[in-house]
Scaffold this motif. Structure first.
Motif, PDB file in Angstrom:
ATOM      1  N   MET A 107       0.943  -1.089   0.006  1.00 57.25           N
ATOM      2  CA  MET A 107       0.116   0.088   0.081  1.00 57.25           C
ATOM      3  C   MET A 107       0.879   1.235   0.064  1.00 57.25           C
ATOM      4  O   MET A 107       1.828   1.549   0.757  1.00 57.25           O
ATOM      5  CB  MET A 107      -0.860   0.091   1.361  1.00 57.25           C
ATOM      6  N   PRO A 108       0.536   2.393  -0.894  1.00 53.82           N
ATOM      7  CA  PRO A 108       1.586   3.560  -0.960  1.00 53.82           C
ATOM      8  C   PRO A 108       1.154   4.414   0.228  1.00 53.82           C
ATOM      9  O   PRO A 108       0.103   4.271   0.739  1.00 53.82           O
ATOM     10  CB  PRO A 108       1.003   4.022  -2.231  1.00 53.82           C
ATOM     11  N   PRO A 109       2.203   5.087   0.533  1.00 54.50           N
ATOM     12  CA  PRO A 109       1.998   5.938   1.817  1.00 54.50           C
ATOM     13  C   PRO A 109       0.879   7.067   1.417  1.00 54.50           C
ATOM     14  O   PRO A 109       0.996   7.599   0.172  1.00 54.50           O
ATOM     15  CB  PRO A 109       3.480   6.623   1.920  1.00 54.50           C
ATOM     16  N   PRO A 110       0.188   7.653   2.364  1.00 49.09           N
ATOM     17  CA  PRO A 110      -0.549   8.559   1.990  1.00 49.09           C
ATOM     18  C   PRO A 110      -0.021   9.987   1.512  1.00 49.09           C
ATOM     19  O   PRO A 110       1.006  10.256   1.711  1.00 49.09           O
ATOM     20  CB  PRO A 110      -1.489   8.931   3.286  1.00 49.09           C
ATOM     21  N   SER A 111      -0.734  10.622   0.716  1.00 51.64           N
ATOM     22  CA  SER A 111      -0.106  11.748   0.215  1.00 51.64           C
ATOM     23  C   SER A 111       0.150  12.945   1.116  1.00 51.64           C
ATOM     24  O   SER A 111      -0.980  13.184   2.037  1.00 51.64           O
ATOM     25  CB  SER A 111      -1.057  12.305  -0.956  1.00 51.64           C
ATOM     26  N   PRO A 112       1.187  13.609   1.170  1.00 46.57           N
ATOM     27  CA  PRO A 112       1.233  14.629   1.984  1.00 46.57           C
ATOM     28  C   PRO A 112       0.346  16.160   1.595  1.00 46.57           C
ATOM     29  O   PRO A 112       0.083  17.070   2.368  1.00 46.57           O
ATOM     30  CB  PRO A 112       2.544  15.211   2.006  1.00 46.57           C
ATOM     31  N   PHE A 113      -0.347  16.067   0.414  1.00 44.81           N
ATOM     32  CA  PHE A 113      -0.909  17.087   0.159  1.00 44.81           C
ATOM     33  C   PHE A 113      -2.587  16.676   0.413  1.00 44.81           C
ATOM     34  O   PHE A 113      -2.960  15.733  -0.266  1.00 44.81           O
ATOM     35  CB  PHE A 113      -0.767  17.562  -1.389  1.00 44.81           C
ATOM     36  N   ALA A 114      -3.332  17.615   0.794  1.00 47.60           N
ATOM     37  CA  ALA A 114      -4.677  17.352   1.013  1.00 47.60           C
ATOM     38  C   ALA A 114      -5.428  17.663  -0.338  1.00 47.60           C
ATOM     39  O   ALA A 114      -4.968  18.474  -1.089  1.00 47.60           O
ATOM     40  CB  ALA A 114      -5.400  18.010   2.217  1.00 47.60           C
ATOM     41  N   PRO A 115      -6.438  16.944  -0.732  1.00 51.75           N
ATOM     42  CA  PRO A 115      -7.098  17.226  -1.974  1.00 51.75           C
ATOM     43  C   PRO A 115      -7.922  18.799  -1.773  1.00 51.75           C
ATOM     44  O   PRO A 115      -8.080  19.190  -0.707  1.00 51.75           O
ATOM     45  CB  PRO A 115      -8.452  16.155  -1.933  1.00 51.75           C
ATOM     46  N   ALA A 116      -7.816  19.196  -2.812  1.00 52.16           N
ATOM     47  CA  ALA A 116      -8.539  20.490  -2.841  1.00 52.16           C
ATOM     48  C   ALA A 116     -10.011  20.742  -2.422  1.00 52.16           C
ATOM     49  O   ALA A 116     -10.727  19.975  -2.846  1.00 52.16           O
ATOM     50  CB  ALA A 116      -8.314  21.401  -4.481  1.00 52.16           C
ATOM     51  N   PRO A 117     -10.395  21.447  -1.668  1.00 56.36           N
ATOM     52  CA  PRO A 117     -11.854  21.603  -1.237  1.00 56.36           C
ATOM     53  C   PRO A 117     -12.531  21.911  -2.428  1.00 56.36           C
ATOM     54  O   PRO A 117     -12.288  22.823  -3.213  1.00 56.36           O
ATOM     55  CB  PRO A 117     -11.719  22.575  -0.152  1.00 56.36           C
ATOM     56  N   GLY A 118     -13.864  21.446  -2.558  1.00 52.66           N
ATOM     57  CA  GLY A 118     -14.827  21.630  -3.486  1.00 52.66           C
ATOM     58  C   GLY A 118     -15.555  22.949  -3.192  1.00 52.66           C
ATOM     59  O   GLY A 118     -15.424  23.362  -1.935  1.00 52.66           O
ATOM     60  N   ALA A 119     -16.057  23.198  -4.160  1.00 54.37           N
ATOM     61  CA  ALA A 119     -17.107  24.682  -4.027  1.00 54.37           C
ATOM     62  C   ALA A 119     -18.329  24.478  -3.176  1.00 54.37           C
ATOM     63  O   ALA A 119     -18.721  23.089  -3.124  1.00 54.37           O
ATOM     64  CB  ALA A 119     -17.475  25.181  -5.396  1.00 54.37           C
ATOM     65  N   PRO A 120     -18.682  25.116  -2.420  1.00 54.13           N
ATOM     66  CA  PRO A 120     -19.677  25.056  -1.496  1.00 54.13           C
ATOM     67  C   PRO A 120     -20.943  24.732  -2.462  1.00 54.13           C
ATOM     68  O   PRO A 120     -21.045  25.471  -3.418  1.00 54.13           O
ATOM     69  CB  PRO A 120     -19.905  26.078  -0.623  1.00 54.13           C
ATOM     70  N   PRO A 121     -21.990  24.207  -1.982  1.00 55.53           N
ATOM     71  CA  PRO A 121     -23.226  24.052  -2.686  1.00 55.53           C
ATOM     72  C   PRO A 121     -24.013  25.128  -2.935  1.00 55.53           C
ATOM     73  O   PRO A 121     -23.774  26.168  -1.893  1.00 55.53           O
ATOM     74  CB  PRO A 121     -24.085  22.995  -1.997  1.00 55.53           C
ATOM     75  N   ASN A 122     -24.556  25.607  -4.008  1.00 59.48           N
ATOM     76  CA  ASN A 122     -25.341  26.636  -4.233  1.00 59.48           C
ATOM     77  C   ASN A 122     -26.665  26.731  -3.438  1.00 59.48           C
ATOM     78  O   ASN A 122     -27.219  25.633  -3.140  1.00 59.48           O
ATOM     79  CB  ASN A 122     -25.548  27.031  -5.664  1.00 59.48           C
ATOM     80  N   GLU A 123     -26.941  27.853  -2.887  1.00 62.35           N
ATOM     81  CA  GLU A 123     -28.368  28.171  -2.292  1.00 62.35           C
ATOM     82  C   GLU A 123     -29.281  28.033  -3.245  1.00 62.35           C
ATOM     83  O   GLU A 123     -29.359  28.739  -4.257  1.00 62.35           O
ATOM     84  CB  GLU A 123     -28.405  29.631  -1.392  1.00 62.35           C
ATOM     85  N   PRO A 124     -30.264  27.001  -3.218  1.00 63.14           N
ATOM     86  CA  PRO A 124     -31.246  27.221  -4.227  1.00 63.14           C
ATOM     87  C   PRO A 124     -32.099  28.238  -4.437  1.00 63.14           C
ATOM     88  O   PRO A 124     -32.687  28.495  -5.715  1.00 63.14           O
ATOM     89  CB  PRO A 124     -32.276  25.865  -3.600  1.00 63.14           C
ATOM     90  N   LEU A 125     -32.393  28.930  -3.337  1.00 62.37           N
ATOM     91  CA  LEU A 125     -33.059  30.275  -3.765  1.00 62.37           C
ATOM     92  C   LEU A 125     -32.239  31.221  -4.693  1.00 62.37           C
ATOM     93  O   LEU A 125     -32.980  32.091  -5.157  1.00 62.37           O
ATOM     94  CB  LEU A 125     -33.442  30.997  -2.177  1.00 62.37           C
ATOM     95  N   ALA A 126     -30.998  31.241  -4.615  1.00 62.38           N
ATOM     96  CA  ALA A 126     -30.060  32.139  -5.523  1.00 62.38           C
ATOM     97  C   ALA A 126     -30.369  31.633  -6.941  1.00 62.38           C
ATOM     98  O   ALA A 126     -30.403  32.778  -7.936  1.00 62.38           O
ATOM     99  CB  ALA A 126     -28.617  31.940  -5.163  1.00 62.38           C
ATOM    100  N   ILE A 127     -30.637  30.413  -7.158  1.00 62.08           N
ATOM    101  CA  ILE A 127     -30.670  29.868  -8.439  1.00 62.08           C
ATOM    102  C   ILE A 127     -32.082  30.163  -8.964  1.00 62.08           C
ATOM    103  O   ILE A 127     -32.261  31.039 -10.065  1.00 62.08           O
ATOM    104  CB  ILE A 127     -30.702  28.340  -8.580  1.00 62.08           C
ATOM    105  N   TRP A 128     -33.018  30.374  -8.061  1.00 66.11           N
ATOM    106  CA  TRP A 128     -34.362  30.901  -8.543  1.00 66.11           C
ATOM    107  C   TRP A 128     -34.618  32.451  -8.792  1.00 66.11           C
ATOM    108  O   TRP A 128     -35.128  32.916  -9.744  1.00 66.11           O
ATOM    109  CB  TRP A 128     -35.440  30.276  -7.528  1.00 66.11           C
TER     110      TRP A 128
END
Length: 102
Positions: free
Chosen positions: A1-22
């Motif tokens: 098993m390979p060692p864990p990566s020292p870099f954390a994955p990039a955080p994703g964008a937060p979900p959009n507020e549905p009322l903003a879409i509307w």
């Protein structure tokens, strides 16, 4: 098993507020059709979604959509008023220039 990566994955964008879409959708409809209910809905939904996004502390996204929904809502309301004024002026001109006897 390979060692864990020292870099954390990039955080994703937060979900959009549905009322903003509307809000954005209602703003686009309000501008394209000059319907005052759609423009008012865009303004109200934009304000509500902006408030929810700020209260979420970064958990919700969509602030730009909420802002553009409000802007388009105000533009749609202004266009509605302009169209009504044009109709009133045109109707008044038609009544004043009407030839008697016809």
């Amino acid at each position: 098993m390979p060692p864990p990566s020292p870099f954390a994955p990039a955080p994703g964008a937060p979900p959009n507020e549905p009322l903003a879409i509307w809000a954005l959708v209602a703003g686009i409809v309000g501008v394209l059709t000059c319907l005052i209910p759609a423009a008012i809905a865009a303004i109200i939904l934009g304000i509500m979604s902006s408030r929810k996004i700020k209260e979420s502390g970064g958990y919700l996204g969509g602030q730009t959509m909420a802002l553009w929904g409000q802007i388009l809502g105000w533009v749609g309301a202004a266009l509605f008023i302009i169209v009504i004024i044009i109709y009133i002026v045109a109707f008044s001109a038609a009544v004043v220039t009407r030839t008697p006897g016809y």
